[in-house]
Structure formats: C-alpha cells, structure tokens
Design a protein around this motif. Structure first.
Motif, mmCIF file in Angstrom:
data_model
loop_
_atom_site.group_PDB
_atom_site.id
_atom_site.type_symbol
_atom_site.label_atom_id
_atom_site.label_comp_id
_atom_site.label_asym_id
_atom_site.label_seq_id
_atom_site.Cartn_x
_atom_site.Cartn_y
_atom_site.Cartn_z
ATOM 1 N N ASN A 170 0.849 -1.202 0.000
ATOM 2 C CA ASN A 170 0.000 0.000 0.000
ATOM 3 C C ASN A 170 0.885 1.253 0.000
ATOM 4 O OD1 ASN A 170 -1.691 2.186 0.740
ATOM 5 N ND2 ASN A 170 -3.054 0.817 1.862
ATOM 6 N N PHE A 171 0.711 2.120 -1.020
ATOM 7 C CA PHE A 171 1.570 3.289 -1.156
ATOM 8 C C PHE A 171 1.331 4.313 -0.044
ATOM 9 C CE2 PHE A 171 3.104 1.587 -4.946
ATOM 10 C CZ PHE A 171 4.115 2.392 -5.445
ATOM 11 N N THR A 172 0.168 4.309 0.548
ATOM 12 C CA THR A 172 -0.059 5.187 1.699
ATOM 13 C C THR A 172 0.837 4.774 2.858
ATOM 14 O OG1 THR A 172 -2.363 5.527 1.046
ATOM 15 C CG2 THR A 172 -1.777 6.079 3.310
ATOM 16 N N PHE A 213 -2.489 -19.672 -6.780
ATOM 17 C CA PHE A 213 -3.105 -18.994 -5.638
ATOM 18 C C PHE A 213 -2.535 -17.595 -5.437
ATOM 19 C CE2 PHE A 213 -2.749 -17.883 -1.093
ATOM 20 C CZ PHE A 213 -4.098 -17.673 -0.832
ATOM 21 N N ILE A 214 -1.199 -17.465 -5.441
ATOM 22 C CA ILE A 214 -0.625 -16.144 -5.189
ATOM 23 C C ILE A 214 -0.880 -15.198 -6.357
ATOM 24 C CG2 ILE A 214 1.119 -16.996 -3.581
ATOM 25 C CD1 ILE A 214 3.159 -16.869 -5.829
ATOM 26 N N THR A 215 -1.006 -15.750 -7.575
ATOM 27 C CA THR A 215 -1.345 -14.911 -8.718
ATOM 28 C C THR A 215 -2.738 -14.340 -8.564
ATOM 29 O OG1 THR A 215 0.071 -16.207 -10.199
ATOM 30 C CG2 THR A 215 -1.621 -14.852 -11.225
ATOM 31 N N LEU A 216 -3.675 -15.173 -8.136
ATOM 32 C CA LEU A 216 -5.051 -14.705 -7.947
ATOM 33 C C LEU A 216 -5.157 -13.760 -6.751
ATOM 34 C CD1 LEU A 216 -7.956 -14.940 -8.978
ATOM 35 C CD2 LEU A 216 -8.270 -16.896 -7.459
ATOM 36 N N MET A 217 -4.366 -14.011 -5.705
ATOM 37 C CA MET A 217 -4.438 -13.175 -4.500
ATOM 38 C C MET A 217 -3.906 -11.773 -4.768
ATOM 39 S SD MET A 217 -2.615 -13.747 -0.787
ATOM 40 C CE MET A 217 -0.965 -13.409 -1.436
ATOM 41 N N GLY A 218 -2.734 -11.655 -5.406
ATOM 42 C CA GLY A 218 -2.169 -10.342 -5.681
ATOM 43 C C GLY A 218 -1.528 -9.702 -4.461
ATOM 44 N N GLY A 219 -1.263 -8.397 -4.585
ATOM 45 C CA GLY A 219 -0.584 -7.654 -3.524
ATOM 46 C C GLY A 219 -1.549 -6.939 -2.595
ATOM 47 N N CYS A 220 -1.107 -5.827 -2.049
ATOM 48 C CA CYS A 220 -1.902 -5.075 -1.073
ATOM 49 C C CYS A 220 -2.816 -4.070 -1.778
ATOM 50 C CB CYS A 220 -0.980 -4.323 -0.116
ATOM 51 S SG CYS A 220 0.123 -5.375 0.854
ATOM 52 N N ALA A 221 -3.927 -3.768 -1.139
ATOM 53 C CA ALA A 221 -4.794 -2.691 -1.621
ATOM 54 C C ALA A 221 -4.027 -1.375 -1.548
ATOM 55 C CB ALA A 221 -6.059 -2.610 -0.767
ATOM 56 N N GLY A 222 -4.247 -0.500 -2.535
ATOM 57 C CA GLY A 222 -3.548 0.765 -2.548
ATOM 58 C C GLY A 222 -2.164 0.688 -3.156
ATOM 59 N N SER A 223 -1.820 -0.469 -3.735
ATOM 60 C CA SER A 223 -0.539 -0.622 -4.429
ATOM 61 C C SER A 223 -0.799 -0.621 -5.930
ATOM 62 C CB SER A 223 0.138 -1.938 -4.011
ATOM 63 O OG SER A 223 -0.581 -3.052 -4.525
ATOM 64 N N THR A 224 0.260 -0.834 -6.718
ATOM 65 C CA THR A 224 0.076 -0.910 -8.167
ATOM 66 C C THR A 224 -0.216 -2.333 -8.625
ATOM 67 O OG1 THR A 224 2.457 -1.184 -8.473
ATOM 68 C CG2 THR A 224 1.587 1.063 -8.585
#
Length: 485
Positions: free
Chosen positions: A251-253, A337-348
């Motif tokens: 999250n960039f914040t 699984f990790i591809t579908l999950m992705g990173g954090c909200a507020g990130s790119t």
C-alpha cells in the motif's frame, strides 16, 4: 441522468495526457534514428483533435459531478486510452491484427504484461518505450494521475478517485484528494527513479534500465527482451528486482508513512502488510524446498529462483527468470493462488488483494465461533477496527462477481478449443493483471500470439475488469444506471 458536458470536459483533459505520452515516444524514436513519424504522430494528432472537440462540447459544463458520472468517465477513459494505444502497434507494422494490438495496449495500461510479440528484441525503441510508458501511466491509475498533475480540473476529484479505486478504503495522507494524489505520485516517481538507477548500476544498459524500472514499480512486466529478466542472467539484478517488486506490492499510503514520515510501527502493525510478507515468505520457502530437494538446485539458486517468481507473481509484476512449468507440480497450485491473490490494496499490483483474502479468512473463523457460541456477539476486526456489515457485503459481492466472470471467461475460452488448464490459468493471469500463466500452449515464457482473436478479446475484457475491480466496468451495463433516479 448523466451530465454529458462535464464528462466531455474531463475526457478531453485526460486525452491531452495521452497526446503527451505519444509525443514522448515519438521523440524517443527520433532520438534513436527511427523516422516513422506516422507511428506516433498520426495517433497524437487524432487524439488531440478528439480532445479539443470534447473540451469544446464541455466548455459550459456545470461544476458538478455525480457518482454515476465518475464511474462512466473511468470506464470510458480506460477503454479510450487502450483503443488509442493500439494504433502505434498497427501503424508501425509490428502487429496487423486489431484484436492482438488492442490486447497488447490493454495489457500495457492495465499492467498485465502479457504480450503477443514473438520477437521483442527486434522491436523499435519507440514501441518498446510505449509499452513501458503505458505500464507506468496505468500503474497508479489514469484518473489518479490526472488528479495529481491537473488539480485545476476542479470538479469531482473524490468521485473520480472513488470510481477508479474501488473496493476497500486504502487511506489518505491529506484531507484533499488532489494533495494525496500528488504525494503518492511523488513517492511513485521516487521509487521509479531509484529502481532505474539501481538497475543501471547493477549492470543493465540505460535504455533497458529505464524500461524495466517503469515496468517494475508499476508491477507491469513488459521487458525489452523476449526472455524477460532471464536475458541478463544476473543474480544481482534479480535481487534488485525482488526488492522493488515487493515494495511496489505494498500500500503506497503505508510506504509514504514509512519512507517520508518514518512511522515504522504504523507500517508494521498493519495486518495486511504482515499477511503479505508472511505469504511471500511461506510460499518462497515451499517453492525453494521443492526446487532444492526435487530438482537439485543449490540452496542459493533455489531460494533466489523461488523468491523472484513468488514476488513477481504475488505482486502481479509478471517478470520471469524460470520456466515454472518445469517445476514440481506441487508448486503450480501455489503459483495459481498467489497470482489470484495479488498484492496489497492501494498498491500498483492486481489480483484480489491481500486485505480481501485476510478479511475473508477472519469472517470464516468468526462464523465457526458463532456456530459454537450462537448467542455471542463477536465482531470482526482488522487493524483494531470493527468491520461493519457494508464491508462484508462488498467483499462477498466482489468474490461472487469475480468467480462468475472467471467462470464465464474460462468456459468461453474452452469453447474456442483452449485446454482447460490453459483456460483456467489464462483467465486468472488476465483478471489478476499478472501476465505469466501455467499451460501447455501458453506457458510463462511464451507469447499469447497463438490465441485466436476471440480469446484475445475475452482476455482483454478480463484484464480491464480486474484492473477496475469489476464494478466500475460493469455498472454502465446495469439498466438502473441509465434511469433518472
């Protein structure tokens, strides 16, 4: 009723930025002696005329914008940018199929990184830079960028931001959304420049460093070589990429609070960051163990290969250094699984986002407690905040819509003759904006050029649906959207 004048005014402003991007790529081509002026000059001229027409139509627009207007602007702007982005590919002669050129453009702006090119090494410098620049521009969001650099647009900043950044709240660093946008984009620019300098000092050529830096921080995945990062065969560059891919997936914040405000405790106490870091660590150890014990990798190579691919796919960047179709099949489920999950909200990064997965887990655990203690009032908390029913309903609606879209897309691709494993992986890779997929026809190191036009259109739609987190894209298709009230 939609306020078409304000819509035209905002779209005209947005298109002015795409004209600038096209002219930058034209200048890049001229710098490298590529004299095909029409490749970027013609689209830039046409886009400028369209933008001026829209600005003229919206010249007397009322200074108001509804949420409905905001959602419509976001959907149309992403489609317009991607459609205009197809022309350089076709005018340059690099691609002749409209579906394939549109797919490449959509893959760029949505930071998916899947490519239809079979010989990237011989593409013109201007086209390579256009691919990377579309990544960087789309990484933080087309509308979000506009709010940051053109705050004098003056209307509907919050409504536009809310329409593009759908889902759970990601926090603000300032009460005014335009100021927040400028701070976040400043941090985005700082990370990009730092990444470019690190790659250059690590031994990468300047042009390659710029392109890969833009693709890394935007978690895009377009590279300047067909073999992606494997082309360089450099452990140092891989470690640099691991660091910056991981940072871009946060999250960039929170990154702003960590880097600018030095609020370490606030950063590490965030439940989503801890969950994100934990998932990367666990999946890396599992994949590394499989490579070391089943495929005779040495410890350093196994850990590096596993960490690179896990970080690349978990942040949906999509760079590759290994053909993970050759890895033990037990790792394939981890990769999906990790591809579908992705990173954090507020990130790119794309995907479902870690915060949704974490919240779903907490809701499931809470349901078991209710079964054991039916009269107990047990609130669901995330970061010491109680989650209301509206949040849980939104998450439930997102998961239902996501699985319906993926199911329809996968069935459509299988009807076109694509094997089931490929269809499932392609759908997940497109929706998560990840790029590499598991499959026998389209693997992690393969281009998507073998797919039919129909399959490319389906995956282009899934890319945009995933990037806009479904609802912004689908709202205009709901009949109630067009009613007066």
């Amino acid at each position: 009723m939609l306020n078409f004048k304000i819509i035209a005014k905002v779209l005209g402003t947005l298109l002015a930025l795409e004209v600038l991007l096209l002219l930058i790529c034209l200048a890049t081509g001229l710098f490298y002696g590529e004299r095909d002026y029409l490749t970027f000059g013609l689209p830039a001229a046409g886009t400028a005329v369209l933008g001026l027409i829209l600005k003229y139509v919206g010249r007397n627009a009322e200074n108001r914008m509804s949420r409905r207007d905001g959602y419509f602007i976001v959907s149309v702007s992403w489609l317009l940018f991607s459609l205009i982005g197809t022309f350089p590919f076709m005018l340059s002669g690099c691609e002749t199929r409209l579906a394939a050129a549109f797919f490449e453009s959509m893959s760029g702006f949505t930071t998916t990184g899947a490519s239809i090119f079979d010989d990237i090494d011989h593409l013109p410098h201007s086209i390579l830079f256009w691919r990377s620049l579309s990544h960087w521009f789309g990484g933080m969001g087309i509308v979000f960028f506009t709010i940051a650099v053109l705050p004098q647009m003056g209307v509907g900043d919050l409504k536009l931001f809310s329409a593009e950044a759908t889902g759970l709240k990601t926090g603000k660093v300032h009460p005014r959304i335009s100021t927040t946008a400028r701070w976040i984009w400043g941090l985005y620019l700082f990370l990009t420049i730092t990444c470019i300098c690190s790659l250059f000092l690590g031994g990468m050529g300047l042009f390659d460093a710029i392109n890969n830096g833009l693709s890394t921080v935007s978690t895009g995945g377009f590279s300047t070589h067909q073999d992606s990062l494997a082309y360089y065969n450099s452990p140092l560059l891989e470690y640099i990429e691991i660091i910056f891919m991981t940072l871009a997936g946060i999250n960039f914040t929170l990154l702003y609070l960590l880097i600018v405000k030095r609020r370490w405790r606030t950063f590490w106490r965030d439940a989503e960051v801890r969950f994100f870091a934990g998932m990367i660590a666990v999946c890396t150890i599992f994949c590394a163990g499989a490579l070391i014990f089943h495929q005779d990798y040495d410890v350093e190579h196994g850990l590096r290969a596993a960490a690179f691919q896990v970080c690349s796919l978990c942040t949906t960047t999509g760079f590759t250094t290994e053909d993970f179709m050759l890895w033990p099949r037990s790792t394939w489920l981890i990769i999906l699984f990790i591809t579908l999950m992705g990173g954090c909200a507020g990130s790119t990064s794309g995907g479902m986002k870690c915060v949704r997965v974490l919240t779903a887990y907490k809701l499931l655990a809470n349901e078991f407690r209710h079964i054991l203690h039916p009269r107990a009032v047990i609130p669901v908390r995330l970061n010491q905040q109680t989650l209301g029913s509206s949040v849980t309903q939104t998450i439930f609606a997102y998961f239902v819509a996501m699985f319906i879209l993926l199911f329809i897309g996968m069935i459509a691709m299988m009807c076109m003759g694509i094997p089931m494993l490929d269809a499932i992986s392609l759908g997940i890779a497109s929706f998560s904006n990840a790029g590499p997929s598991i499959g026998w026809h389209v693997g992690p190191l393969d281009s998507w050029s073998c797919l039919s036009d129909g399959a490319l259109w389906v995956n282009s739609f899934l890319m945009l649906a995933g990037r806009l987190e479904i609802f912004s894209l689908l709202l205009p298709f709901v009949p109630a959207f067009w009613r007066e009230q």
